[in-house]
Design a protein around this motif. Structure first.
Motif, PDB file in Angstrom:
ATOM      1  N   LYS A 312       0.811  -1.213   0.000  1.00 17.44           N
ATOM      2  CA  LYS A 312       0.000   0.000   0.000  1.00 17.44           C
ATOM      3  C   LYS A 312       0.851   1.273   0.000  1.00 17.44           C
ATOM      4  N   LEU A 313       2.140   1.115   0.186  1.00 15.60           N
ATOM      5  CA  LEU A 313       3.040   2.262   0.264  1.00 15.60           C
ATOM      6  C   LEU A 313       3.876   2.437  -1.002  1.00 15.60           C
ATOM      7  N   GLY A 314       3.603   1.632  -2.025  1.00 15.22           N
ATOM      8  CA  GLY A 314       4.330   1.768  -3.279  1.00 15.22           C
ATOM      9  C   GLY A 314       5.602   0.956  -3.363  1.00 15.22           C
ATOM     10  N   PHE A 315       5.706  -0.115  -2.563  1.00 15.68           N
ATOM     11  CA  PHE A 315       6.874  -0.988  -2.594  1.00 15.68           C
ATOM     12  C   PHE A 315       6.467  -2.358  -3.114  1.00 15.68           C
ATOM     13  N   ALA A 316       7.230  -2.869  -4.077  1.00 15.15           N
ATOM     14  CA  ALA A 316       7.001  -4.209  -4.604  1.00 15.15           C
ATOM     15  C   ALA A 316       7.849  -5.218  -3.835  1.00 15.15           C
ATOM     16  N   PRO A 317       7.447  -6.475  -3.798  1.00 17.16           N
ATOM     17  CA  PRO A 317       8.257  -7.488  -3.113  1.00 17.16           C
ATOM     18  C   PRO A 317       9.619  -7.645  -3.792  1.00 17.16           C
ATOM     19  N   ILE A 318      10.660  -7.822  -3.005  1.00 11.63           N
ATOM     20  CA  ILE A 318      11.977  -8.055  -3.592  1.00 11.63           C
ATOM     21  C   ILE A 318      11.991  -9.417  -4.287  1.00 11.63           C
ATOM     22  N   PRO A 319      12.720  -9.552  -5.401  1.00  8.62           N
ATOM     23  CA  PRO A 319      12.779 -10.849  -6.073  1.00  8.62           C
ATOM     24  C   PRO A 319      13.644 -11.853  -5.303  1.00  8.62           C
ATOM     25  N   ARG A 320      13.475 -13.115  -5.631  1.00 14.58           N
ATOM     26  CA  ARG A 320      14.170 -14.182  -4.894  1.00 14.58           C
ATOM     27  C   ARG A 320      15.694 -14.033  -4.971  1.00 14.58           C
ATOM     28  N   VAL A 321      16.219 -13.597  -6.112  1.00  9.48           N
ATOM     29  CA  VAL A 321      17.667 -13.478  -6.252  1.00  9.48           C
ATOM     30  C   VAL A 321      18.231 -12.479  -5.245  1.00  9.48           C
ATOM     31  N   ILE A 322      17.460 -11.436  -4.928  1.00  9.98           N
ATOM     32  CA  ILE A 322      17.885 -10.453  -3.932  1.00  9.98           C
ATOM     33  C   ILE A 322      17.773 -11.038  -2.522  1.00  9.98           C
ATOM     34  N   LEU A 323      16.705 -11.785  -2.263  1.00 10.59           N
ATOM     35  CA  LEU A 323      16.533 -12.423  -0.955  1.00 10.59           C
ATOM     36  C   LEU A 323      17.682 -13.376  -0.655  1.00 10.59           C
ATOM     37  N   VAL A 324      18.050 -14.181  -1.641  1.00  9.48           N
ATOM     38  CA  VAL A 324      19.136 -15.146  -1.437  1.00  9.48           C
ATOM     39  C   VAL A 324      20.450 -14.423  -1.142  1.00  9.48           C
ATOM     40  N   ALA A 325      20.737 -13.363  -1.895  1.00  8.19           N
ATOM     41  CA  ALA A 325      21.960 -12.592  -1.664  1.00  8.19           C
ATOM     42  C   ALA A 325      21.935 -11.928  -0.288  1.00  8.19           C
ATOM     43  N   GLY A 326      20.760 -11.428   0.114  1.00  3.95           N
ATOM     44  CA  GLY A 326      20.641 -10.773   1.409  1.00  3.95           C
ATOM     45  C   GLY A 326      20.861 -11.741   2.562  1.00  3.95           C
ATOM     46  N   GLU A 327      20.259 -12.927   2.467  1.00  3.51           N
ATOM     47  CA  GLU A 327      20.434 -13.932   3.527  1.00  3.51           C
ATOM     48  C   GLU A 327      21.900 -14.339   3.662  1.00  3.51           C
ATOM     49  N   LYS A 328      22.582 -14.475   2.534  1.00  5.82           N
ATOM     50  CA  LYS A 328      23.997 -14.839   2.555  1.00  5.82           C
ATOM     51  C   LYS A 328      24.822 -13.738   3.221  1.00  5.82           C
ATOM     52  N   THR A 329      24.512 -12.477   2.893  1.00  5.60           N
ATOM     53  CA  THR A 329      25.277 -11.356   3.441  1.00  5.60           C
ATOM     54  C   THR A 329      25.038 -11.195   4.942  1.00  5.60           C
ATOM     55  N   LEU A 330      23.852 -11.507   5.407  1.00  9.19           N
ATOM     56  CA  LEU A 330      23.545 -11.371   6.841  1.00  9.19           C
ATOM     57  C   LEU A 330      24.508 -12.185   7.715  1.00  9.19           C
ATOM     58  N   LYS A 331      25.036 -13.274   7.182  1.00  3.69           N
ATOM     59  CA  LYS A 331      25.920 -14.121   7.952  1.00  3.69           C
ATOM     60  C   LYS A 331      27.246 -13.426   8.274  1.00  3.69           C
ATOM     61  N   GLN A 332      27.540 -12.337   7.550  1.00  5.38           N
ATOM     62  CA  GLN A 332      28.779 -11.596   7.797  1.00  5.38           C
ATOM     63  C   GLN A 332      28.687 -10.653   8.996  1.00  5.38           C
ATOM     64  N   ILE A 333      27.461 -10.433   9.504  1.00  2.00           N
ATOM     65  CA  ILE A 333      27.268  -9.498  10.609  1.00  2.00           C
ATOM     66  C   ILE A 333      27.435 -10.270  11.920  1.00  2.00           C
ATOM     67  N   GLN A 334      28.441  -9.921  12.675  1.00  2.00           N
ATOM     68  CA  GLN A 334      28.769 -10.671  13.901  1.00  2.00           C
ATOM     69  C   GLN A 334      28.910  -9.715  15.096  1.00  2.00           C
TER      70      GLN A 334
END
Length: 334
Positions: A312-334
């Motif tokens: 409702k705010l003008g944002f579309a869902p992120i595509p799966r390729v972005i989700l996969v990259a994001g989940e992988k990058t999260l592991k670097q935050i310690q």
């Protein structure tokens, strides 16, 4: 529970998103484009977890500066970090966590909607070459509109802005004169028009003066009830910035480079409905943080359960390729 949209606007007008919920608080600063979504996320996430989000919509440039100086827990920017910014920030990661668009809105006497513009005309307006709304180059694109002989009053962001980055990147890809004279960046040497701060400032400037046209985040055009321009895409179609058009632009992305910096402006003709000034917005997080666990949890929420709140705010869902990259990058935050 999603925060009501009028409540989102009230929070943004105050310059920050705050709650008094018990528990941990994560602080952030930056992108005004993503601020309405962060307000909605804050309400939902604090109810789910007890962790609240305190966010100041200061603009992408100041958000990058804040995380570089470690005065906040996370920064937010609609422009990906440059190599120099990565180096200066000394150990951060960036993750695309939201997907929206930079749009052109306008106020033209006698015209309530239906304006269409091609990239050359947009560049001509912001280069000061097209000065009146009934210029033949604009009339040719809008044969069904009665355009007045009123001066065109371009509005642009005077502060460092991811919307400026998306807008100028699009023009740099589609207009040779713009590329050679102005280029792309979070700030740009606009040769004509009025500079104002923030997406809210752009919306107010458009509403306040007949003949105005300006670029701003899609959610602000929606909340201000401003008409949006259909822009000619590479498929030869005039596309509007709805959820479908934004998602179509992102669907052309097949891989994510190291560092997660991606661009989907001027997407290929393979997606004929794609809106050509669509953009990701990024969260920037230190690899080492005393709040690492809370940051990982909140960013993961944004990438997953928080996505439906953006519709409702003008944002579309992120595509799966972005989700996969994001989940992988999260592991670097310690």
């Amino acid at each position: 529970m999603a925060v009501p949209f009028l409540a989102v606007l009230a929070l943004l007008a105050a310059g920050a998103v705050r709650t008094d919920a018990a528990g941990e608080t994560l602080t952030g600063s930056g992108s005004t484009l993503v601020a309405p979504l962060l307000a909605a996320w804050n309400t939902d996430y604090s109810a789910r977890t007890g962790t609240s989000i305190s966010y100041v919509a200061s603009g992408s440039t100041l958000g990058i500066a804040a995380i570089t100086q470690r005065t906040v827990d996370f920064g937010a920017s609609d422009a990906p970090l440059t190599a120099d910014q990565f180096a200066a920030a000394k150990g951060v990661v960036q993750i695309p966590w939201a997907l929206s668009a930079t749009v052109l809105s306008y106020r033209i006497s006698g015209v309530t909607g239906g304006l269409r513009l091609a990239p050359a005309a947009i560049a001509g307006i912001y280069l000061g070459q097209l000065r009146y709304w009934d210029d033949p180059a604009i009339v040719k694109l809008n044969p069904t509109l009665k355009l007045p002989h009123d001066a065109i009053r371009p509005v642009y962001r005077s502060d460092g802005s991811g919307d400026t980055f998306a807008f100028t990147s699009f023009l740099a890809k589609t207009s040779a004169p713009w590329k050679s004279k102005i280029g792309a960046g979070t700030v740009a040497p606009f040769p004509t028009g009025e500079g104002v701060k923030g997406n809210g400032g752009v919306a107010a400037a458009i509403q306040g003066e007949s003949g105005a046209i300006g670029y701003l985040g899609f959610s602000y055009a929606l909340s201000s009830h401003l008409p949006v321009t259909a822009i000619l895409n590479r498929a030869g179609r005039y596309a509007l910035p709805g959820i479908r058009g934004i998602a179509a632009a992102a669907a052309t992305l097949t891989s994510v480079p190291p560092g997660n910096g991606v661009s989907i402006v001027d997407p290929p003709a393979s997606e004929p409905t794609a809106y050509p000034v669509s953009t990701f917005t990024y969260v920037i997080v230190p690899r080492q943080s005393p709040k690492a666990a809370a940051l990982r949890k909140f960013v993961f929420y944004g990438l997953t359960a928080g996505q439906p709140l953006g519709a409702k705010l003008g944002f579309a869902p992120i595509p799966r390729v972005i989700l996969v990259a994001g989940e992988k990058t999260l592991k670097q935050i310690q």
